[in-house]
Design a protein around this motif. Structure first.
Motif, short mmCIF file in Angstrom:
data_model
loop_
_atom_site.label_atom_id
_atom_site.label_comp_id
_atom_site.label_asym_id
_atom_site.label_seq_id
_atom_site.Cartn_x
_atom_site.Cartn_y
_atom_site.Cartn_z
N CYS A 177 0.84 -1.26 -0.11
CA CYS A 177 0.10 -0.10 0.05
C CYS A 177 0.81 1.36 -0.03
CB CYS A 177 -0.97 -0.03 1.23
SG CYS A 177 -1.87 1.42 1.26
N PRO A 178 0.78 2.15 -1.00
CA PRO A 178 1.58 3.43 -0.94
C PRO A 178 1.22 4.41 0.11
CG PRO A 178 -0.16 3.51 -2.76
CD PRO A 178 -0.17 2.14 -2.10
N ILE B 4 -1.48 2.21 4.96
CA ILE B 4 -2.75 1.98 5.91
C ILE B 4 -2.63 0.27 5.97
CG2 ILE B 4 -3.92 4.14 5.05
CD1 ILE B 4 -5.97 2.24 3.49
N PRO C 189 -4.84 -2.39 4.89
CA PRO C 189 -5.86 -2.57 4.15
C PRO C 189 -6.76 -3.95 4.56
CG PRO C 189 -4.15 -2.37 2.77
CD PRO C 189 -3.57 -2.26 4.14
N CYS D 297 -3.49 -3.20 -3.79
CA CYS D 297 -3.74 -4.40 -2.78
C CYS D 297 -4.58 -5.63 -3.29
CB CYS D 297 -4.32 -3.77 -1.67
SG CYS D 297 -5.91 -2.79 -1.80
S1 SF4 Z 1 -6.32 0.55 -2.99
FE1 SF4 Z 1 -5.26 -0.69 -1.39
S2 SF4 Z 1 -3.06 -0.29 -1.85
FE2 SF4 Z 1 -4.15 1.56 -2.95
S3 SF4 Z 1 -4.24 3.12 -1.37
FE3 SF4 Z 1 -6.04 1.89 -1.09
S4 SF4 Z 1 -5.66 0.47 0.68
FE4 SF4 Z 1 -3.68 1.15 -0.14
#
Ligand code: SF4
Ligand code: SF4
Length: 129
Positions: free
Chosen positions: A68-69, A72, A74, A103
């Motif tokens: 995850c950039p 957080i 997930p 993710c």
């Molecule tokens: S979609 Fe997944 S990887 Fe992308 S910001 Fe959201 S939680 Fe993080």
């Protein structure tokens, strides 16, 4: 397409059976993990939407958190939302999600994390505005 959308990506659905997939070396199989021999070469590989099986449970591998950039968690946010614990999901950084989908791509259980977060954020903004 909507007025604000400027790209359309078409990806093969990949909905094909692969006999003895579990013993194949996977030279041409894109994967975030090093479970396949495709990890030995870095050239571009064909990508599809195949989930390679039915719905699977989260195995707590932590891959989604590592990739995850926005840093957080997930998997915890997703589990809170499934349990209808929105406040907990917010505490795990739900609103920081950039909806990039990394993710979902990397999850070995192919859980639609991004869609869960997108729907939850939309619902949250609808209720708080
Ligand atoms: S979609 Fe997944 S990887 Fe992308 S910001 Fe959201 S939680 Fe993080
Ligand atoms: S990548 Fe998928 S299986 Fe692994 S912890 Fe995240 S949600 Fe669970």
């Amino acid at each position: 397409m909507g007025f604000y959308q400027n790209a359309l990506n078409l990806i093969d659905d990949g909905d094909r059976e692969e006999p003895f997939a579990f013993i194949r070396p996977g030279f041409n199989k894109p994967s975030y993990s090093t479970a396949f021999l495709s990890a030995l070469h870095k050239s571009a590989l064909p990508m599809d939407c195949g989930q390679h099986g039915e719905a699977r449970a989260c195995v707590n591998c932590g891959t989604c958190a590592r990739i995850c950039p926005v840093d957080i968690l997930p998997q915890f946010a997703m589990k809170c939302l499934v349990a209808d614990e929105v406040e907990e999901a917010l505490a795990h950084g739900l609103l920081d999600c950039a909806e990039c989908g990394l993710c979902t791509y990397a999850c070995p259980s192919k859980i639609e994390l991004r869609e869960v977060f997108r729907a939850a954020k939309a619902q949250y903004h609808k209720e708080t505005l």
